[in-house]
Design a protein around this motif. Structure first.
Motif, PDB file in Angstrom:
ATOM      1  N   UNK A 226       0.833  -1.212   0.000  1.00  0.00           N
ATOM      2  CA  UNK A 226       0.000   0.000   0.000  1.00  0.00           C
ATOM      3  C   UNK A 226       0.865   1.258   0.000  1.00  0.00           C
ATOM      4  N   UNK A 227       1.992   1.226   0.719  1.00  0.00           N
ATOM      5  CA  UNK A 227       2.919   2.371   0.681  1.00  0.00           C
ATOM      6  C   UNK A 227       3.409   2.626  -0.744  1.00  0.00           C
ATOM      7  N   UNK A 228       3.749   1.550  -1.441  1.00  0.00           N
ATOM      8  CA  UNK A 228       4.277   1.693  -2.808  1.00  0.00           C
ATOM      9  C   UNK A 228       3.224   2.252  -3.751  1.00  0.00           C
ATOM     10  N   UNK A 229       1.964   1.870  -3.560  1.00  0.00           N
ATOM     11  CA  UNK A 229       0.895   2.402  -4.413  1.00  0.00           C
ATOM     12  C   UNK A 229       0.740   3.904  -4.204  1.00  0.00           C
ATOM     13  N   UNK A 230       0.703   4.333  -2.964  1.00  0.00           N
ATOM     14  CA  UNK A 230       0.540   5.764  -2.683  1.00  0.00           C
ATOM     15  C   UNK A 230       1.748   6.556  -3.172  1.00  0.00           C
ATOM     16  N   UNK A 231       2.923   5.959  -3.055  1.00  0.00           N
ATOM     17  CA  UNK A 231       4.132   6.640  -3.517  1.00  0.00           C
ATOM     18  C   UNK A 231       4.062   6.926  -5.015  1.00  0.00           C
ATOM     19  N   UNK A 232       3.348   6.091  -5.768  1.00  0.00           N
ATOM     20  CA  UNK A 232       3.254   6.263  -7.221  1.00  0.00           C
ATOM     21  C   UNK A 232       2.187   7.278  -7.633  1.00  0.00           C
ATOM     22  N   UNK A 233       1.379   7.752  -6.701  1.00  0.00           N
ATOM     23  CA  UNK A 233       0.352   8.729  -7.051  1.00  0.00           C
ATOM     24  C   UNK A 233       0.979  10.093  -7.297  1.00  0.00           C
ATOM     25  N   UNK A 234       0.398  10.889  -8.181  1.00  0.00           N
ATOM     26  CA  UNK A 234       0.873  12.273  -8.335  1.00  0.00           C
ATOM     27  C   UNK A 234       0.815  13.008  -6.997  1.00  0.00           C
ATOM     28  N   UNK A 235       1.770  13.868  -6.762  1.00  0.00           N
ATOM     29  CA  UNK A 235       1.884  14.553  -5.467  1.00  0.00           C
ATOM     30  C   UNK A 235       0.603  15.288  -5.096  1.00  0.00           C
ATOM     31  N   UNK A 236      -0.047  15.897  -6.070  1.00  0.00           N
ATOM     32  CA  UNK A 236      -1.248  16.690  -5.788  1.00  0.00           C
ATOM     33  C   UNK A 236      -2.434  15.830  -5.357  1.00  0.00           C
ATOM     34  N   UNK A 237      -2.350  14.517  -5.591  1.00  0.00           N
ATOM     35  CA  UNK A 237      -3.484  13.627  -5.283  1.00  0.00           C
ATOM     36  C   UNK A 237      -3.252  12.772  -4.038  1.00  0.00           C
ATOM     37  N   UNK A 238      -2.061  12.823  -3.489  1.00  0.00           N
ATOM     38  CA  UNK A 238      -1.746  11.948  -2.357  1.00  0.00           C
ATOM     39  C   UNK A 238      -2.640  12.212  -1.144  1.00  0.00           C
ATOM     40  N   UNK A 239      -3.099  13.455  -0.989  1.00  0.00           N
ATOM     41  CA  UNK A 239      -3.927  13.769   0.177  1.00  0.00           C
ATOM     42  C   UNK A 239      -5.292  13.079   0.120  1.00  0.00           C
ATOM     43  N   UNK A 240      -5.679  12.610  -1.058  1.00  0.00           N
ATOM     44  CA  UNK A 240      -6.962  11.904  -1.191  1.00  0.00           C
ATOM     45  C   UNK A 240      -6.836  10.422  -0.870  1.00  0.00           C
ATOM     46  N   UNK A 241      -5.616   9.959  -0.590  1.00  0.00           N
ATOM     47  CA  UNK A 241      -5.375   8.545  -0.295  1.00  0.00           C
ATOM     48  C   UNK A 241      -5.171   8.350   1.204  1.00  0.00           C
ATOM     49  N   UNK A 242      -5.803   7.315   1.735  1.00  0.00           N
ATOM     50  CA  UNK A 242      -5.705   6.990   3.160  1.00  0.00           C
ATOM     51  C   UNK A 242      -5.203   5.555   3.281  1.00  0.00           C
ATOM     52  N   UNK A 243      -3.994   5.436   3.780  1.00  0.00           N
ATOM     53  CA  UNK A 243      -3.378   4.110   3.918  1.00  0.00           C
ATOM     54  C   UNK A 243      -3.779   3.511   5.259  1.00  0.00           C
ATOM     55  N   UNK A 244      -4.775   2.652   5.251  1.00  0.00           N
ATOM     56  CA  UNK A 244      -5.321   2.067   6.478  1.00  0.00           C
ATOM     57  C   UNK A 244      -4.799   0.666   6.736  1.00  0.00           C
ATOM     58  N   UNK A 245      -3.946   0.166   5.868  1.00  0.00           N
ATOM     59  CA  UNK A 245      -3.409  -1.196   6.036  1.00  0.00           C
ATOM     60  C   UNK A 245      -2.592  -1.273   7.325  1.00  0.00           C
ATOM     61  N   UNK A 246      -2.903  -2.264   8.130  1.00  0.00           N
ATOM     62  CA  UNK A 246      -2.172  -2.472   9.366  1.00  0.00           C
ATOM     63  C   UNK A 246      -2.607  -1.590  10.514  1.00  0.00           C
ATOM     64  N   UNK A 247      -3.539  -0.669  10.261  1.00  0.00           N
ATOM     65  CA  UNK A 247      -4.000   0.228  11.322  1.00  0.00           C
ATOM     66  C   UNK A 247      -5.386  -0.134  11.830  1.00  0.00           C
ATOM     67  N   UNK A 248      -6.014  -1.122  11.225  1.00  0.00           N
ATOM     68  CA  UNK A 248      -7.378  -1.500  11.582  1.00  0.00           C
ATOM     69  C   UNK A 248      -7.451  -2.988  11.904  1.00  0.00           C
ATOM     70  N   UNK A 249      -8.429  -3.347  12.728  1.00  0.00           N
ATOM     71  CA  UNK A 249      -8.735  -4.742  12.981  1.00  0.00           C
ATOM     72  C   UNK A 249      -9.629  -5.278  11.854  1.00  0.00           C
ATOM     73  N   UNK A 250      -9.825  -6.598  11.847  1.00  0.00           N
ATOM     74  CA  UNK A 250     -10.628  -7.211  10.787  1.00  0.00           C
ATOM     75  C   UNK A 250     -12.051  -6.660  10.781  1.00  0.00           C
ATOM     76  N   UNK A 251     -12.648  -6.494  11.961  1.00  0.00           N
ATOM     77  CA  UNK A 251     -14.010  -5.965  12.028  1.00  0.00           C
ATOM     78  C   UNK A 251     -14.060  -4.529  11.515  1.00  0.00           C
ATOM     79  N   UNK A 252     -12.992  -3.743  11.761  1.00  0.00           N
ATOM     80  CA  UNK A 252     -12.942  -2.373  11.246  1.00  0.00           C
ATOM     81  C   UNK A 252     -12.905  -2.374   9.721  1.00  0.00           C
ATOM     82  N   UNK A 253     -12.070  -3.251   9.161  1.00  0.00           N
ATOM     83  CA  UNK A 253     -11.984  -3.336   7.698  1.00  0.00           C
ATOM     84  C   UNK A 253     -13.333  -3.700   7.105  1.00  0.00           C
ATOM     85  N   UNK A 254     -14.052  -4.580   7.782  1.00  0.00           N
ATOM     86  CA  UNK A 254     -15.386  -4.961   7.314  1.00  0.00           C
ATOM     87  C   UNK A 254     -16.305  -3.749   7.257  1.00  0.00           C
TER      88      UNK A 254
END
Length: 344
Positions: A226-254
């Motif tokens: 997920x870090x690599x995907x966001x890194x490839x986004x244009x700089x002006x669009x990165x603020x629209x991306x939220x990297x939630x991988x590893x920060x949520x439990x399974x029920x949260x992801x659901x």
């Protein structure tokens, strides 16, 4: 009306556990008063809590693949007072059938697997032509051998928590007004199931330019992807991306997936959760096959590229070219997603 008490030895993977809900639904339809208890790894408890057919869960305290004969015997002896009428064993391993046999559960149902003839007394011989999909193999165990399955089959329907979704939006500063593209770029099975990061980034860029926000979901193991995907986004669009991988439990992801307007995923556990939440869903397939583990939702579309070496069902590409995924272009996925959203 009181029905039998049934112990289900559950699956070891998220996607398989989601598909198992079809079995629980079939059991309830066939025996409305039955009580269903699921013996499964502790990680599955929040998922089972979203299945209204499951009455209770018992944690299986062993690592994946671990025999721990002494621990299994002790667990089996602890099950005896519960007096289950039947056990349904979903995994095909010897160790998964050991506990209900030692516990003395009178009816023990499962498919023939490794060295299980003396552990199961309602043993089924699998006809892969009759039951080509995993969900059919699950549901068949709810019925006597040879019985025709219901048509249509029950399909998983997980319960989401809208209040928890609202709290998560506030916690992670997610915009409740913008449409959401949820990306699930991980796959526990291995890299041969993972659509390339560059492809995900290309698709994400298009949707961000359209004003969508991007939610990237997965486990801590998926964080480099997920870090690599966001890194490839244009700089002006990165603020629209939220990297939630590893920060949520399974029920949260659901619950987060329940709030997505579109989900794009590999063949993974989160894909099956999105399907069971009935979200608009595009699934990209590499080494696995949509014929075996498709998303069980009418709002899902699967995409795959025919290759002479696939589907190989390998964790890593034996030929090291990943043609089945590399040639599945972002343009193909974008076109499929546009068609899917237009049909709503």
């Amino acid at each position: 009306m009181t029905g039998p008490s049934i112990l289900v030895i559950g699956a070891a993977w998220v996607g398989d556990m989601v598909m198992s809900q079809a079995l629980f639904m079939a059991l309830r339809r066939r025996q409305p008063g039955c009580r269903i208890t699921v013996l499964a790894p502790a990680w599955s408890r929040p998922l089972l809590a979203r299945m209204p057919e499951v009455d209770a869960a018992i944690d299986l305290p062993f690592a994946h693949g671990e025999l721990n004969l002494g621990g299994r015997l002790a667990l089996a002896r602890g099950l005896e007072p519960k007096r289950f009428d039947q056990a349904i064993v979903l995994p095909n391993s010897f160790k998964s059938a050991l506990i209900p046999a030692v516990a003395g559960i009178p009816l023990r149902t499962g498919w023939r697997g490794e060295w299980r003839f003396w552990l199961l007394n309602d043993i089924r011989l699998l006809d892969q032509r009759k039951y080509p999909r995993m969900v059919e193999r699950c549901v068949a165990l709810a019925y006597p051998a040879g019985r025709l399955l219901p048509d249509p089959l029950p399909r998983p329907r997980l319960r989401a928590d809208p209040q928890r979704l609202a709290a998560l939006r506030e916690q992670f500063a997610l915009d409740p007004a913008r449409p959401v593209l949820a990306l699930c770029p991980g796959a526990e099975f291995g890299p041969s199931k993972r659509w390339p990061e560059a492809h995900y980034a290309s698709l994400a860029t298009t949707y961000a330019e359209r004003g969508w926000q991007l939610w990237l979901l997965g486990s801590q193991r998926d964080r480099p992807v997920t870090d690599a995907i966001i890194e490839r986004l244009p700089a002006a669009l990165k603020t629209q991306a939220h990297n939630l991988a590893g920060t949520t439990e399974l029920a949260d992801a659901l619950d987060l997936l329940a709030g997505a307007d579109l989900v794009v995923s590999n063949d993974s556990g989160l894909m099956h959760i999105a399907a069971a939440l009935d979200r608009p869903l595009i699934v990209v397939y590499g080494s696995s096959s949509p014929g075996f583990t498709p998303p069980l939702s009418p709002r899902a579309q699967t995409l795959s590229i025919p290759v002479d070496c696939g589907p190989c069902f390998k964790r890593e590409c034996p030929k090291r070219h990943l043609k089945c995924l590399n040639d599945l272009s972002p343009a193909l996925v974008l076109a499929a997603a546009d068609r899917l959203l237009a049909a709503r």
